[in-house]
Design an enzyme around this catalytic site. Structure first.
Site, PDB file in Angstrom:
ATOM      1  N   GLU A 286       0.073  -9.429  -0.524  1.00 49.88           N
ATOM      2  CA  GLU A 286      -1.345  -9.759  -0.285  1.00 49.88           C
ATOM      3  C   GLU A 286      -2.092  -9.859  -1.615  1.00 49.88           C
ATOM      4  O   GLU A 286      -2.926 -10.744  -1.812  1.00 49.88           O
ATOM      5  CB  GLU A 286      -1.964  -8.705   0.642  1.00 49.88           C
TER       6      GLU A 286
ATOM      7  N   ALA B 269       0.861  -1.179   0.000  1.00 50.17           N
ATOM      8  CA  ALA B 269       0.000   0.000   0.000  1.00 50.17           C
ATOM      9  C   ALA B 269       0.897   1.228   0.000  1.00 50.17           C
ATOM     10  O   ALA B 269       2.078   1.141   0.344  1.00 50.17           O
ATOM     11  CB  ALA B 269      -0.887  -0.011   1.233  1.00 50.17           C
TER      12      ALA B 269
ATOM     13  N   GLU C 176       4.674  -5.213   7.558  1.00 44.97           N
ATOM     14  CA  GLU C 176       3.807  -4.209   8.179  1.00 44.97           C
ATOM     15  C   GLU C 176       4.181  -3.913   9.625  1.00 44.97           C
ATOM     16  O   GLU C 176       4.013  -2.773  10.093  1.00 44.97           O
ATOM     17  CB  GLU C 176       2.343  -4.652   8.103  1.00 44.97           C
TER      18      GLU C 176
ATOM     19  N   GLY D  97       0.976  -5.111   1.073  1.00 50.49           N
ATOM     20  CA  GLY D  97      -0.158  -5.210   0.160  1.00 50.49           C
ATOM     21  C   GLY D  97       0.225  -5.837  -1.179  1.00 50.49           C
ATOM     22  O   GLY D  97      -0.622  -6.431  -1.856  1.00 50.49           O
TER      23      GLY D  97
END
Ligand code: 3H9
Length: 714
Positions: free
Chosen positions: A110, A63, A130, A107
């Site tokens: 993911e 992200a 993270e 992300g």
């Protein structure tokens, strides 16, 4: 604006490529563009399979951390939600093969796990880092990862946040195939084969690796213990384990909702704000106005050979750091015996890396082969950078620099690994002061990430740019600071350390002070640090700098007494603590007797001191000096000071650094407390003018160093 996502047809395979330089972060616009591209590929009748890849140097780094930062500071900004995108990938109805090069992080991984298959080049690395940002993987990573690799491996990845090499991820089942040749060609061939094999498998429907509660209970407990050990006091890793537990016990849909709730709470936490600040601050130090924005920064990458003068602890450590980074190193000293002793230590350090499983014998042999040794200054003639690491004594350093000047090639960077001394005085011993720069490494130099890059009055921008490039090449964080006694790190360290000593003289004990500091999150207490470095170091500094000579200045009496008694710390088996042959500091009643004796001689009436006062007097001493450094322009930004303390002095990352922490407490509150110390204890507590000024700005809590960095105050 360029297309954030492109689609290209390779016969019956659609190649969807994310193109958001530099690291393909999933910034606003990217998930939407990706969804559109997928829809196009899904709807296309000729397309039988989809390859999802990243353009440029990497797959997807996660992200966008700037989005995360906005959500962390702003209760009405939602953190990114990738659920719909991930569902679109997993429910594509055609196999989606994710092709990974560079890194797939957060992300990014993911997203890759929502795909039906993952292929990667052998050099790729994947991870869920993270926890480094104080959050949990919040895009279903805690739900899909345990389904792919099992609960134990998932916990390990989420807690450590480490980058897992492709080969290991392949062995774990996270990557389906390693591609040796061209990644896209390999991924397309894999995708065609997958299309022939029937409907694609959905990870969210798998449970074969999830284990039973009886199997998982001890794994979860071991994970929590690991989290408490490797990320002391951090909340995110424990929260990630909670989400993984949900994956193992709940259906996917419920598990992911649970994850989202936990993720939201983690994004809104103080720790997330602090750790995102630390991430950004570490990137900001690489940008020095007038230096890195010049063309000169371009040439700086051309460093091949480093010469190191002095084969002691620091010289050997710097040689290892350079050899580890693939640079040719020539280590030189005044005698063969010194070089042999230095290399013996280097070899011992490498051996211990093999024993601990960090390096293979082959790695070590390659690295050792990069280090050559030679007596005398002829050795440095070919070096692009020369680093002096001799004893910390001005006369000696000047003599060494005169010799370096005579032997080094034109254009070479001449660095001094001084921790305290005046870089201009050292530069003046040469005919090329513009080439001279401080390169202050921290011990052990092959481990510690910080390098203070000290800019002398005449150091050129090219030399600073080359020094930054060297730090980066070594995998370290270079922070450019201006020349002055102790630079940033040690100049702040002294008032902090002395205040701790005054606290002991006033009634605390070394172990109480150290406990308060380690409870706060410091890697080590200040007395344990002093014992490790040696009490004679600060003692020598006190004498050389003629510190505490002003009338009425309070001098650290116990420290002087301990040095007189040859209690120099770990090296003599006794200092503020006793060591009994080991490295563990043990409280020593004898020290307390000395403290009481010294205090009574000085007429100090010792009385109990609260933990809170200890925290304030030590940390606020650090912050007050930091404010001075900022005002004097020694540090370019408050966040640079944070980086120095986070990477070189064991300051807890979940507090963001001393200046960030000050903002959190409130500058007005800190200023008022310092002013009260000033009234009680005298001039050493005079509030820094910048702190006084900021305390008066920005409302009830005062202004912030953060806003100061952003230029929000005129
Ligand atoms: C996440 O994914 C949350 C999800 O679980 C949940 C979502 C719902 N965003 O480090 P570099 C910039 S959290 C924005 O010097 P390197 C960086 O600031 C994210 N920007 O290069 C710098 O900008 P500038 C989880 C990012 O080659 C430039 O890229 N992911 C991001 O040494 C180059 O960076 C992570 O925590 C980002 N995600 O290392 C990965 N990443 O040039 C964090 C980088 O303006 N990133 N930038 O200074 C890294 O670890 C390293 O940057 C990486 C490259 C290994 C990727």
């Amino acid at each position: 604006m360029t297309n954030l996502v492109t689609v290209a047809l390779r016969d019956d395979v659609a190649v969807v490529e994310i193109n958001n330089p530099p690291v393909n972060a999933l910034s606003p616009g990217v998930p939407e563009a990706l969804t559109r591209a997928l829809d196009e590929a899904i709807a296309h009748p000729a397309v039988r399979a989809i390859v999802l890849a990243g353009a440029g140097r990497t797959f997807v780094a996660g992200a966008d951390i700037r989005d995360l930062e906005r959500a962390a500071w702003n209760a009405d900004v939602e953190p990114p939600d990738l659920h719909e995108l991930l569902a679109r990938v997993e429910d594509a109805g055609k196999p989606v093969v994710v092709a990974i090069h560079g890194t797939a992080l957060g992300g990014g991984l993911e997203l890759a796990m929502a795909g039906h298959y993952r292929v990667a080049v052998p050099s790729a690395r994947v991870g869920l880092p993270e926890a480094n940002l104080g959050i949990i993987p919040g895009a279903e990573g805690t739900q899909r990862l345990p389904r792919l690799v099992g609960v134990e491996r998932a916990i390990d990845m989420c807690v450590t946040g480490r980058l897992v090499p492709a080969s290991e991820a392949h062995a774990d089942g996270l990557i389906d195939r390693l591609i040796d040749g061209d990644l896209l060609d390999g991924a397309i061939a894999f995708a065609r084969q997958a299309a022939r094999n029937g409907p694609p498998p959905r990870t969210r429907e798998r449970s074969d690796k999830l284990g039973t509660s009886a199997i998982n209970a001890p794994l979860l407990e071991a994970g929590r213990q690991l989290a408490r050990k490797v990320r002391r006091q951090q909340t995110a890793p424990l929260a990630a384990i909670e989400a993984i537990e949900a994956a193992a016990t709940l259906p996917f849909e419920q598990g992911r909702r649970r994850e989202r709730a936990i993720a939201l709470a983690s994004v809104r936490s103080d720790q997330c704000r602090a750790m995102v600040h630390a991430f950004m601050a570490e990137r900001a130090v690489a940008k020095v106005p007038g230096v890195t924005d010049q063309a000169s920064a371009q040439n700086a990458a051309d460093i091949r050979e480093v010469a190191i003068i002095g084969a002691g602890t620091m010289g050997g450590g710097i040689a290892m750091a350079c050899a580890n980074a693939g640079l040719a190193v020539v280590l030189t000293d005044v005698g063969r015996d010194r070089l042999d002793a230095g290399m013996a230590t280097v070899r011992r350090n490498y051996e211990s890396s093999i024993t601990r499983g960090r390096l293979t014998r082959e790695d070590v042999d390659t690295r050792l082969a990069r280090i050559s040794t030679q007596v005398g200054y002829d050795a440095i003639a070919g070096a692009d950078i020369v680093i002096e690491a001799v004893f910390e004594e001005m006369a000696l350093k000047r003599q060494v620099f005169a010799a370096i000047d005579a032997a080094a090639k034109p254009g070479a960077v001449l660095g001094s690994n001084t921790s305290m001394l005046d870089i201009d005085a050292i530069a003046a011993a040469t005919r090329r002061p513009e080439a001279v720069v401080g390169l202050h490494f921290f011990s052990p130099a092959h481990v510690m990430r910080l390098v203070e890059i000290v800019r002398g009055a005449r150091t050129s921008n090219e030399v600073l740019a080359a020094s930054l490039a060297l730090a980066r090449r070594l995998g370290k964080v270079g922070v450019v600071v201006r020349n002055n006694t102790g630079f940033v790190g040690n100049r702040m360290m002294l008032p902090y350390m002395y205040e701790a000593q005054f606290l002991v003289e006033d009634g605390a004990t070394p172990e109480q002070v150290d406990r308060v500091l380690t409870d706060f999150g410091m890697a080590m207490g200040i007395f344990a640090v002093d014992d490790l470095g040696g009490l004679d170091v600060a003692w020598r500094i006190r004498r050389e700098l003629n510190q505490f000579s002003e009338p009425g200045a309070r001098r650290p009496l116990v420290a002087d007494r301990l040095v007189e008694m040859n209690r120099l710390g770990q090296k003599t088996g006794m200092g503020w603590y006793r060591y009994d042959g080991g490295r563990t500091p043990l409280p020593d009643p004898e020290v307390l007797a000395i403290v009481e004796q010294v205090a009574s001689e000085a007429g100090i009436r010792r009385q109990p001191i609260s933990d809170e006062e200890i925290r304030e007097r030590t940390l606020y001493a650090l912050i007050n000096e930091g404010a001075r450094l900022l005002e004097e322009g020694v540090a370019l930004r408050a966040s640079d000071i944070d980086v120095v303390y986070l990477t070189g002095y064991g300051f807890p990352v979940f507090r963001g650094g001393p200046m960030f922490y000050a903002d959190q407490v409130g500058l007005k509150k800190i200023h008022d407390r310092i002013a009260s110390f000033h009234r009680s204890f005298g001039e050493r507590w005079k509030p820094a003018p910048l702190l006084a000024r900021l305390a008066g700005e920005g409302g009830e809590r005062g202004g912030t160093f953060r806003a100061f960095d952003e230029g929000r105050y005129a």
